[in-house]
Design a protein around this motif. Structure first.
Motif, PDB file in Angstrom:
ATOM      1  N   TYR A 192     -44.561 -70.346  31.467  1.00 56.15           N
ATOM      2  CA  TYR A 192     -43.995 -71.442  32.073  1.00 56.15           C
ATOM      3  C   TYR A 192     -42.381 -71.631  32.006  1.00 56.15           C
ATOM      4  N   MET A 193     -42.183 -71.634  33.420  1.00 59.68           N
ATOM      5  CA  MET A 193     -40.697 -71.746  33.562  1.00 59.68           C
ATOM      6  C   MET A 193     -40.116 -73.011  34.326  1.00 59.68           C
ATOM      7  N   LEU A 199     -37.121 -62.654  35.229  1.00 62.55           N
ATOM      8  CA  LEU A 199     -36.848 -61.334  34.671  1.00 62.55           C
ATOM      9  C   LEU A 199     -37.065 -60.978  33.165  1.00 62.55           C
ATOM     10  N   THR A 200     -36.855 -62.126  32.649  1.00 58.39           N
ATOM     11  CA  THR A 200     -36.641 -61.973  31.036  1.00 58.39           C
ATOM     12  C   THR A 200     -38.184 -62.090  30.686  1.00 58.39           C
ATOM     13  N   LEU A 201     -38.871 -62.698  31.146  1.00 56.70           N
ATOM     14  CA  LEU A 201     -40.453 -62.711  30.645  1.00 56.70           C
ATOM     15  C   LEU A 201     -41.013 -61.228  31.422  1.00 56.70           C
ATOM     16  N   GLU A 202     -40.866 -60.894  32.540  1.00 52.31           N
ATOM     17  CA  GLU A 202     -41.375 -59.584  32.829  1.00 52.31           C
ATOM     18  C   GLU A 202     -40.740 -58.421  31.802  1.00 52.31           C
ATOM     19  N   GLY A 203     -39.509 -58.461  31.612  1.00 50.36           N
ATOM     20  CA  GLY A 203     -39.198 -57.427  30.776  1.00 50.36           C
ATOM     21  C   GLY A 203     -39.685 -57.409  29.474  1.00 50.36           C
ATOM     22  N   ILE A 235     -45.406 -67.951  22.696  1.00 53.79           N
ATOM     23  CA  ILE A 235     -44.471 -66.906  22.397  1.00 53.79           C
ATOM     24  C   ILE A 235     -43.367 -67.696  22.990  1.00 53.79           C
ATOM     25  N   ALA A 236     -42.185 -67.704  21.998  1.00 52.73           N
ATOM     26  CA  ALA A 236     -40.704 -68.206  22.663  1.00 52.73           C
ATOM     27  C   ALA A 236     -39.897 -67.488  22.241  1.00 52.73           C
ATOM     28  N   ILE A 249     -46.170 -68.077  27.115  1.00 47.84           N
ATOM     29  CA  ILE A 249     -44.807 -67.571  26.969  1.00 47.84           C
ATOM     30  C   ILE A 249     -43.884 -68.318  27.742  1.00 47.84           C
ATOM     31  N   VAL A 250     -42.700 -68.701  26.917  1.00 42.69           N
ATOM     32  CA  VAL A 250     -41.428 -69.295  27.586  1.00 42.69           C
ATOM     33  C   VAL A 250     -40.424 -68.700  27.063  1.00 42.69           C
TER      34      VAL A 250
END
Length: 216
Positions: free
Chosen positions: A5-6, A22-26, A98-99, A69-70
């Motif tokens: 969720y963004m 990008l942060t979540l993909e990483g 997951i934060a 995930i956020v």
């Protein structure tokens, strides 16, 4: 399934969720998993979680053992109280959060261990509850400071704006109350009752209704 969720507050086309993605993909690549669904929302951070269409729809689809995930825990709610409510609801459904900005909540192995995760989420809820209390105390302090700052003439507080003496029932409404009441009236606190709103501000119901009648 694993969901992301963004959220961004602005509706300007120049602002995007690319950095969050990008942060979540990483994070996903580092921990060797794939995010199954991506959910993006453009809405003010002042809007309560249950009043956010995209998030509300996403939450209705989450099932036991799913992962959400956020990048930042605060993207789940408008304030500490709202985040607490979301964490409790998701925990009750068996959904793990997951934060990436929260210690322990951003460790893939620990989140996937149910016993450790339950302990972590209880600690986070306790911390957030403390933060929520601090937010309420600051609001009450600002209201009281607004009253204390008014000059006294002939033993009575006097409005710096109107010059009127303050007493009953002609007391000036603190600016902080007006600010919070406008949020309450606009639905930013959801379906909060007048009694609970008054408690949040640390004032009595009679004071709430007195202030309300003076500004409505």
């Amino acid at each position: 399934m694993i969901f992301s969720y963004m959220r961004i507050s602005t509706k300007k086309d120049s602002q995007t969720t690319d950095r969050q993605r990008l942060t979540l993909e990483g994070y996903a690549n580092k921990n060797n998993f794939t995010i199954d669904e991506w959910h993006e929302e453009r809405i003010s951070g002042t809007i309560k979680a249950n009043n956010r269409p995209v998030y509300k729809d996403l939450k209705s689809r989450l099932r036991k053992d799913d992962i959400l995930i956020v990048t930042d825990l605060d993207r789940l709610g408008r304030n500490a109280d709202d985040v607490i409510m979301e964490l409790k609801e998701l925990k009750l459904k068996g959904v793990r959060v997951i934060a990436l900005d929260m210690p322990y909540m951003n460790e893939w192995n620990k989140v996937n261990d149910n016993s450790i995760y339950d302990m972590i989420i209880d600690i986070v809820i306790t911390i957030k509850a403390h933060m929520a209390q601090q937010e309420r105390e600051k609001t009450v302090d600002r209201i009281n400071q607004g009253i204390d700052a008014m000059p006294i003439v002939n033993g009575k507080k006097v409005s710096s704006k109107t010059g009127n003496k303050i007493g009953r029932p002609n007391a000036e409404v603190p600016e902080e109350f007006i600010k919070e009441y406008n949020k309450y009236k606009n639905g930013e606190y959801g379906k909060m009752s007048a009694t609970n709103f008054a408690k949040m501000l640390g004032i009595g119901r009679s004071t709430f209704y007195k202030y309300r009648d003076m500004i409505d």
